[in-house]
Design an enzyme around this catalytic site. Structure first.
Site, PDB file in Angstrom:
ATOM      1  N   ASP A  43       9.656   8.004   2.975  1.00  0.00           N
ATOM      2  CA  ASP A  43      10.236   7.239   4.045  1.00  0.00           C
ATOM      3  C   ASP A  43       9.899   7.557   5.667  1.00  0.00           C
ATOM      4  O   ASP A  43      10.175   6.842   6.572  1.00  0.00           O
ATOM      5  CB  ASP A  43      11.637   7.160   3.952  1.00  0.00           C
ATOM      6  CG  ASP A  43      12.347   8.646   4.263  1.00  0.00           C
ATOM      7  OD1 ASP A  43      11.661   9.551   4.571  1.00  0.00           O
ATOM      8  OD2 ASP A  43      13.646   8.819   4.123  1.00  0.00           O
ATOM      9  N   TYR A  63       5.301  14.885  11.199  1.00  0.00           N
ATOM     10  CA  TYR A  63       5.313  16.001  10.272  1.00  0.00           C
ATOM     11  C   TYR A  63       4.109  16.723  10.748  1.00  0.00           C
ATOM     12  O   TYR A  63       3.937  17.882  10.421  1.00  0.00           O
ATOM     13  CB  TYR A  63       5.298  15.651   8.995  1.00  0.00           C
ATOM     14  CG  TYR A  63       6.621  15.499   8.235  1.00  0.00           C
ATOM     15  CD1 TYR A  63       7.311  16.823   7.576  1.00  0.00           C
ATOM     16  CD2 TYR A  63       7.236  14.354   7.867  1.00  0.00           C
ATOM     17  CE1 TYR A  63       8.441  16.703   7.368  1.00  0.00           C
ATOM     18  CE2 TYR A  63       8.600  14.555   7.245  1.00  0.00           C
ATOM     19  CZ  TYR A  63       9.219  15.353   7.244  1.00  0.00           C
ATOM     20  OH  TYR A  63      10.516  15.377   6.796  1.00  0.00           O
TER      21      TYR A  63
END
Ligand code: NAD
Ligand code: G6P
Ligand code: MN
Length: 452
Positions: free
Chosen positions: A168, A274
């Site tokens: 997500d 990330y």
């Protein structure tokens, strides 16, 4: 139509099941089954789920079970979201690498690799049970992390599995952009191009209703030195946890600021947050509190709120909406099921085997890209070669993930050590060994025994 939620006791179950119920007509869903190995935890979560369905006057039947046959028999969609080892092991995934001066994160670096080694066998078990009991045209839509390692393990061990691994975070980034810039307020209307690996990718184009807004998003980040919306930035110290978005809780704040740092260094594409664990490893360690990590924060907020909310409901009959999270996370997986069920060919960012789509990345790499999704799953689409910088980073991370899966299959200490050493977040092979040896002790109830 029957949908089974594996990891029924997850903090995300109420939100996911609400998203399913909101799409009852599109999905023609008549039954939702919650399955978990922790009966007590799942029962408590099911109390909130039942309340939500009742509030919506939903005709969907709810089954709560720890029996695999009851869970999967004739099921059409299996939404998987297990956390093998639960938050207790997430805490060690995050804290052990930090103790050795390396990134401590649940899905990136050694923490993610450790979580991967716990999750491979349970995921294969889910696939085998589903294959045995479910409708033969079933689809498993998997959120269980670490999605990159899970995807690679499934590719190797169960190549015919009807599974699509998803994340997500790209959607969460678009949602955050929609909160930051003007005239792009509905994140579902974004049209993007994206490539990379899970928790390791880049947007190459971001459009909103045909309008290219990539530059606007980059300009916002440059001006504000973060990708958080202005009200957050202005009130950051006075906001409490409940007022903050799920992805803007305290330990996420440096993550959003890292988008600025990364764009200053590499302005070509818009990075997945990330990537900061790989590109800014040293800074990530400096921002972390080795004694209080995100696992602690989640246990004290999302998990506590949910289970306190259940107790409150059982005492008073009242459910506070703030006790559970509903949003993009549940909508994304439910929309993906809608696309498959109704053969819509809408685009989703999914994790799939490359099979030549990116010509200069190995065919057998599990990559994350935006693809059309129809009744038969992802529709493959040829892409262009990627630049050497992106390829080099991806190849290194792929090698780390592939070595881990090989190490798990062969129960090989040296392959797992090679996997840890290969990871860009790890500063030296000796450090990799020290982390691995601590991880073996922490994961003794979950990992295969690694032979030296
Ligand atoms: P959680 O600990 O609240 O819930 C996980 C549940 O899984 C627990 O109830 C646990 O008992 C159950 N479980 C553990 N092993 C199991 C097994 N073998 N079979 C069936 N159930 C099992 O965790 P959470 O924070 O709600 O997250 C759930 C999962 O979703 C995690 O894997 C998390 O990493 C993942 N997640 C992924 C994404 C993504 O982008 N892919 C986004 C959010 C969460
Ligand atoms: C994002 C990622 C998920 C990850 C989650 C962690 O949504 O895409 O893969 O599980 O963040 O969120 P948390 O609130 O548990 O730290
Ligand atoms: Mn993810």
């Amino acid at each position: 139509m029957i949908i089974t939620v594996v990891g029924g006791g997850s903090t995300f179950s109420p939100g996911i099941i609400k998203s399913i119920a909101l799409r009852e007509k599109d999905l023609q869903v008549t039954e939702i089954r919650m399955f978990d190995i922790d009966e007590e935890r799942q029962y408590k979560v099911s109390v909130v789920v039942k309340y939500i369905l009742d509030q919506m006057n939903s005709p969907i039947k709810l089954v709560v079970t720890t029996d695999k046959k009851i869970a999967y028999e004739n099921s059409d969609f299996i939404f998987a979201q297990m956390r093998v080892g639960k938050y207790a092991l997430r805490e060690t995934d995050e804290k052990i690498p930090l103790k050795h001066g390396c990134v401590g994160q649940e899905t990136c670096g050694c923490g993610g690799l450790a979580y991967g080694l716990r999750t491979i066998d349970p995921m294969v078990e889910v696939i085998d049970d589903v294959t045995k009991y479910a409708n033969k045209n079933h689809w498993i839509l998997n959120y269980s992390n670490p999605a990159a390692v899970v995807a690679e393990a499934c590719r190797v061990l169960r190549p015919n599995a009807r599974i699509i691994n998803i994340c997500d975070m790209p959607i969460a980034i678009l949602e955050m952009i929609s909160k930051c810039i003007d005239n792009a307020k509905e994140y579902t209307k974004f049209d993007v191009d994206y490539f990379g690996l899970n928790h390791f990718g880049w947007f190459t184009s971001i459009k909103y209703e045909g309008r290219d807004i990539m530059q606007e998003a980059k300009d916002y980040v440059k001006e504000n030195k973060t990708l958080l919306p202005l009200p957050f930035i202005k009130n950051i110290n006075s906001l409490n946890e409940e007022e903050l978005d799920r992805h803007a809780a305290k330990s996420w704040i440096p993550t959003w600021a890292s988008v600025y740092e990364m764009l200053e260094l590499f302005p070509e594409y818009f990075p997945n947050t990330y990537l900061n664990y790989y590109l800014l490893s040293k800074e990530s360690v400096e921002h972390s509190n080795p004694l209080h990590t995100r696992a602690n924060e989640v246990m004290l907020s999302r998990e506590k709120d949910l289970f306190d909310g259940v107790d409150h409901y059982l005492k008073t009959g009242e459910v506070l909406e703030s006790a559970f999270y509903h949003g993009a996370h549940g909508n994304f997986i439910a929309d993906l099921a809608v696309a498959i069920k109704n053969d819509t060919n809408d685009k989703f960012i999914v994790i799939v085997e490359n099979k030549g789509m990116i010509p200069n990345i190995a065919d057998d790499a599990m990559i994350e890209v935006n693809l059309k999704i129809g009744a038969n799953g992802p529709v493959y689409e040829q892409r262009e070669e990627i630049g050497l910088f992106y390829k080099g980073m991806m190849d290194q991370q792929l090698a780390s993930e592939k070595l881990l899966v090989q190490g798990a299959i062969e129960k090989s200490y040296s392959k797992v050590l090679a996997s840890f050493t290969m990871n860009k977040t790890v500063t030296s092979a000796k450090v990799a060994k020290n982390i691995l040896d601590d991880m073996i002790i922490a994961n003794k109830d979950f990992w295969p025994e690694l032979k030296k």
